[in-house]
Design an enzyme around this catalytic site. Structure first.
Site: not given
Length: 187
Positions: A20, A66, A91, A112
């Site tokens: 991530h 997020n 990613d 997100n």
């Protein structure tokens, strides 16, 4: 001309070098290649560098993935950078590990971080560099997969891909999204 280059990731050592955080890793490679140094500033770690008369602001948001839109909106406004000169490195589960694709715009694709950026800057018309992390995980294990680290052989194979991503970012800033896409996508 000024550009905002954003690498998405999560802050904290527990997230360092996870799938991530490939956006953070890409910006670290860019900063190293440009002799730029990150400083902790409002909403993230920021580095600046020049590239053939263009000013680049590199941003690794500290708002967690997020909520990345807060940092992106702030730095676009702070530096008076038009959204056409924004590039987000993210990613992407739908691409094989190490695959790189530039896109001039698009949906959040369920990501997100991108969803929050779109909400807070009011458009999905911004460039992104999608960095493939693969999707080799069992059903229901997506979160563990994206927050996990690459296998040692994958990490080794990724090193030249970071160098390629650095060149893609440079081409985006110097020649524009269309030229960069033509030169690098599907290679």
């Amino acid at each position: 001309m000024k550009y905002l280059i954003v690498g998405l990731g999560n802050i904290g050592s527990e997230y360092e070098h996870t799938r991530h955080n490939i956006g953070f890793d890409t910006l670290d490679a860019f900063a190293e290649a440009s002799n730029a140094v990150f400083e902790t500033r409002r909403y993230g770690d920021v580095a600046t560098c020049s590239l053939k008369g263009r000013q680049l602001v590199l941003l690794k948001p500290s708002t967690y993935m997020n909520l990345s839109g807060q940092a992106v909106r702030y730095w676009l406004q702070q530096e008076k950078i038009p959204v056409e000169q924004l590039l987000v490195v993210v990613d992407d589960l739908s691409l094989p590990v190490g695959a790189l694709r530039l896109k001039p715009s698009g949906s959040d694709g369920g990501h997100n971080g991108l969803k929050n950026i779109q909400q807070l800057i009011g458009t999905q018309q911004y460039a992104r560099l999608r960095f493939g992390i693969g999707s080799d995980f069992p059903r229901g294990a997506q979160i563990d997969y994206v927050l996990g680290r690459f296998a040692p052989d994958e990490r080794t194979a990724l090193e030249p891909r970071f160098a390629q991503a650095v060149e893609m970012i440079k081409t985006f800033c110097l020649a524009g999204i269309q030229t960069a896409m033509n030169q690098y996508n599907n290679k």
